[in-house]
Motif scaffolding. Structure first.
Motif, PDB file in Angstrom:
ATOM      1  N   ALA A  78      -1.189  -1.406   6.499  1.00  0.00           N
ATOM      2  CA  ALA A  78      -1.248  -2.816   5.883  1.00  0.00           C
ATOM      3  C   ALA A  78       0.223  -3.032   6.304  1.00  0.00           C
ATOM      4  O   ALA A  78       0.308  -4.420   7.480  1.00  0.00           O
ATOM      5  N   LEU A  79       1.227  -2.232   6.832  1.00  0.00           N
ATOM      6  CA  LEU A  79       2.516  -3.307   6.822  1.00  0.00           C
ATOM      7  C   LEU A  79       2.198  -3.147   9.012  1.00  0.00           C
ATOM      8  O   LEU A  79       3.349  -3.774   9.207  1.00  0.00           O
ATOM      9  N   SER A  80       1.236  -2.049   9.486  1.00  0.00           N
ATOM     10  CA  SER A  80       1.632  -2.505  10.646  1.00  0.00           C
ATOM     11  C   SER A  80       0.378  -4.156  10.764  1.00  0.00           C
ATOM     12  O   SER A  80       0.816  -4.744  12.167  1.00  0.00           O
ATOM     13  N   ARG A  81      -0.048  -4.485  10.249  1.00  0.00           N
ATOM     14  CA  ARG A  81      -0.679  -5.350  10.033  1.00  0.00           C
ATOM     15  C   ARG A  81      -0.328  -7.005   9.111  1.00  0.00           C
ATOM     16  O   ARG A  81      -0.785  -7.470   9.345  1.00  0.00           O
ATOM     17  N   GLY A  82       1.185  -6.761   9.185  1.00  0.00           N
ATOM     18  CA  GLY A  82       1.502  -7.680   9.096  1.00  0.00           C
ATOM     19  C   GLY A  82       2.276  -7.813   7.524  1.00  0.00           C
ATOM     20  O   GLY A  82       2.557  -9.056   6.758  1.00  0.00           O
ATOM     21  N   ALA A  83       1.845  -7.299   6.420  1.00  0.00           N
ATOM     22  CA  ALA A  83       2.243  -6.795   4.504  1.00  0.00           C
ATOM     23  C   ALA A  83       3.415  -7.295   4.680  1.00  0.00           C
ATOM     24  O   ALA A  83       4.705  -6.646   5.506  1.00  0.00           O
ATOM     25  N   SER A  84       3.925  -7.885   3.252  1.00  0.00           N
ATOM     26  CA  SER A  84       5.263  -8.259   3.506  1.00  0.00           C
ATOM     27  C   SER A  84       6.319  -6.389   3.109  1.00  0.00           C
ATOM     28  O   SER A  84       7.486  -6.873   3.197  1.00  0.00           O
ATOM     29  N   SER A  85       5.348  -6.344   2.153  1.00  0.00           N
ATOM     30  CA  SER A  85       5.890  -4.597   1.972  1.00  0.00           C
ATOM     31  C   SER A  85       5.192  -4.520   1.181  1.00  0.00           C
ATOM     32  O   SER A  85       3.590  -4.555   1.180  1.00  0.00           O
ATOM     33  N   VAL A  86       5.384  -2.715   0.910  1.00  0.00           N
ATOM     34  CA  VAL A  86       4.486  -1.845   0.403  1.00  0.00           C
ATOM     35  C   VAL A  86       5.305  -1.143  -0.036  1.00  0.00           C
ATOM     36  O   VAL A  86       6.075  -0.096   0.420  1.00  0.00           O
ATOM     37  N   THR A  87       5.161  -0.818  -1.516  1.00  0.00           N
ATOM     38  CA  THR A  87       5.401   0.480  -2.314  1.00  0.00           C
ATOM     39  C   THR A  87       4.854   1.331  -2.230  1.00  0.00           C
ATOM     40  O   THR A  87       3.289   1.560  -2.663  1.00  0.00           O
ATOM     41  N   PHE A  88       4.857   2.311  -1.758  1.00  0.00           N
ATOM     42  CA  PHE A  88       4.365   3.935  -1.972  1.00  0.00           C
ATOM     43  C   PHE A  88       4.683   4.769  -3.292  1.00  0.00           C
ATOM     44  O   PHE A  88       5.916   4.943  -3.568  1.00  0.00           O
ATOM     45  N   ILE A  89       3.530   5.256  -3.895  1.00  0.00           N
ATOM     46  CA  ILE A  89       3.496   5.944  -5.100  1.00  0.00           C
ATOM     47  C   ILE A  89       2.743   7.490  -4.915  1.00  0.00           C
ATOM     48  O   ILE A  89       1.669   7.492  -4.327  1.00  0.00           O
ATOM     49  N   ASP A  90       3.807   9.092  -5.331  1.00  0.00           N
ATOM     50  CA  ASP A  90       3.481   9.781  -4.473  1.00  0.00           C
ATOM     51  C   ASP A  90       3.826  10.531  -5.827  1.00  0.00           C
ATOM     52  O   ASP A  90       5.268  11.205  -5.393  1.00  0.00           O
ATOM     53  N   ASN A  91       3.072  11.335  -6.314  1.00  0.00           N
ATOM     54  CA  ASN A  91       3.440  13.129  -6.504  1.00  0.00           C
ATOM     55  C   ASN A  91       4.513  14.459  -5.696  1.00  0.00           C
ATOM     56  O   ASN A  91       5.034  15.110  -6.417  1.00  0.00           O
ATOM     57  N   SER A  92       3.767  14.421  -4.508  1.00  0.00           N
ATOM     58  CA  SER A  92       4.396  15.096  -3.827  1.00  0.00           C
ATOM     59  C   SER A  92       5.613  15.057  -2.972  1.00  0.00           C
ATOM     60  O   SER A  92       5.942  14.431  -2.445  1.00  0.00           O
ATOM     61  N   PRO A  93       6.670  15.706  -3.556  1.00  0.00           N
ATOM     62  CA  PRO A  93       8.402  15.715  -2.561  1.00  0.00           C
ATOM     63  C   PRO A  93       7.463  15.697  -1.435  1.00  0.00           C
ATOM     64  O   PRO A  93       8.536  15.313  -0.637  1.00  0.00           O
ATOM     65  N   LYS A 100       9.494   8.395   4.199  1.00  0.00           N
ATOM     66  CA  LYS A 100      10.376   8.209   4.686  1.00  0.00           C
ATOM     67  C   LYS A 100      11.013   8.290   5.967  1.00  0.00           C
ATOM     68  O   LYS A 100      11.855   7.345   6.624  1.00  0.00           O
ATOM     69  N   ASP A 101      10.660   9.748   6.701  1.00  0.00           N
ATOM     70  CA  ASP A 101      11.102   9.579   7.528  1.00  0.00           C
ATOM     71  C   ASP A 101       9.892   8.798   8.192  1.00  0.00           C
ATOM     72  O   ASP A 101      10.535   8.808  10.032  1.00  0.00           O
ATOM     73  N   ASN A 102       8.648   9.153   8.243  1.00  0.00           N
ATOM     74  CA  ASN A 102       8.272   7.748   9.073  1.00  0.00           C
ATOM     75  C   ASN A 102       8.481   6.465   8.988  1.00  0.00           C
ATOM     76  O   ASN A 102       8.424   6.084  10.163  1.00  0.00           O
ATOM     77  N   LEU A 103       8.542   5.839   8.280  1.00  0.00           N
ATOM     78  CA  LEU A 103       9.225   4.534   8.343  1.00  0.00           C
ATOM     79  C   LEU A 103      10.208   4.091   8.437  1.00  0.00           C
ATOM     80  O   LEU A 103      10.867   2.689   9.738  1.00  0.00           O
ATOM     81  N   LYS A 107      10.887   2.259  12.637  1.00  0.00           N
ATOM     82  CA  LYS A 107      11.830   1.311  12.254  1.00  0.00           C
ATOM     83  C   LYS A 107      11.099  -0.333  11.504  1.00  0.00           C
ATOM     84  O   LYS A 107      11.977  -1.304  11.487  1.00  0.00           O
ATOM     85  N   CYS A 108      11.164   0.571  10.429  1.00  0.00           N
ATOM     86  CA  CYS A 108      10.344  -0.096   9.105  1.00  0.00           C
ATOM     87  C   CYS A 108      11.485  -0.411   7.977  1.00  0.00           C
ATOM     88  O   CYS A 108      11.731   0.665   7.052  1.00  0.00           O
ATOM     89  N   GLN A 109      11.831  -1.930   7.406  1.00  0.00           N
ATOM     90  CA  GLN A 109      12.490  -1.573   6.029  1.00  0.00           C
ATOM     91  C   GLN A 109      11.548  -2.299   5.123  1.00  0.00           C
ATOM     92  O   GLN A 109      11.827  -2.880   3.999  1.00  0.00           O
ATOM     93  N   ASN A 110      10.379  -2.211   5.308  1.00  0.00           N
ATOM     94  CA  ASN A 110       9.400  -3.108   4.082  1.00  0.00           C
ATOM     95  C   ASN A 110       8.632  -2.009   3.326  1.00  0.00           C
ATOM     96  O   ASN A 110       8.267  -2.519   2.641  1.00  0.00           O
ATOM     97  N   GLY A 111       8.966  -0.414   3.536  1.00  0.00           N
ATOM     98  CA  GLY A 111       8.287   0.113   2.409  1.00  0.00           C
ATOM     99  C   GLY A 111       9.744   0.703   1.783  1.00  0.00           C
ATOM    100  O   GLY A 111      10.798   1.117   1.590  1.00  0.00           O
TER     101      GLY A 111
END
Length: 204
Positions: A78-93, A100-103, A107-111
């Protein structure tokens, strides 16, 4: 007889990693790693391609919520295709650390990445004071009967915009999903053991 050197031990304590390919948009064909975590099963390329064809007029500018994010396949797409922001939720550290490392790599500031169970995170939201989401990705572990609870919390906490779109992946033997009355199924498709559906929320 020449003495053989003993095999080197792998000193890394990191989980083994696999690769995820982003299909379209700004990061098209980029590959990012994700850890081998139990129950983590990225949405297959073919399914993502179909889904984002359905969403091509909705994704740009959308505020997105990726519950049970895992590899982040849906939110990153979604971010790659122009979403303004994404909130990612997962219970696995391990999963959220890699996300976080992939973002950062992209060079993505919107996640925003949060380590929490989806239910706990939703229950902690304050009704009517939280951001409202235009597009929600819901891909819970199969055969745990989590979809009705998650959908109810999304409604109770008023986290959906007036014309929100909700994507749900579930096991294909689950012929019907218990969702709020205001959610109308728009499209669905089955691929192997997975049935994926798109719901549109009708404004109240």
């Amino acid at each position: 007889m020449p003495r053989r050197n003993p095999p080197r031990k792998n000193s890394s304590n990191q989980e083994p990693r696999q690769m995820l390919r982003i299909i379209g948009g700004e990061w098209r064909s980029r590959k990012v790693p994700f850890p081998s975590v139990e129950n983590l099963r990225p949405t297959p390329d073919r399914v993502r391609e179909t889904l984002f064809n359905w969403l091509q007029n909705i994704t740009p500018g959308a505020r997105c919520l990726d519950l049970f994010a895992g590899s982040g396949a849906l939110g990153l797409e979604a971010l790659s295709r122009g979403a303004s922001s994404v909130t990612f939720i997962d219970n696995s550290p391990a999963a959220t650390y890699q996300l976080k490392d992939n973002l950062q790599t992209l060079k993505c500031q919107n996640g925003e990445v949060i380590t929490s169970s989806a239910i706990n995170w939703l229950e902690a939201r304050q009704t009517d004071t939280e951001p409202r989401y235009d597009l929600v990705f819901l891909d819970p572990p199969f055969r745990k009967d989590m979809v009705p609870v998650i959908c109810e919390l999304l409604e109770k906490r008023n986290l959906l915009s007036d014309h929100a779109v909700i994507y749900i992946e579930a096991e294909s033997e689950l012929s019907q999903l218990l969702v709020p009355d205001s959610w109308k199924e728009n499209r669905s498709k089955t691929a192997g053991q997975v049935t994926y559906r798109l719901f549109y929320k009708e404004p109240s």
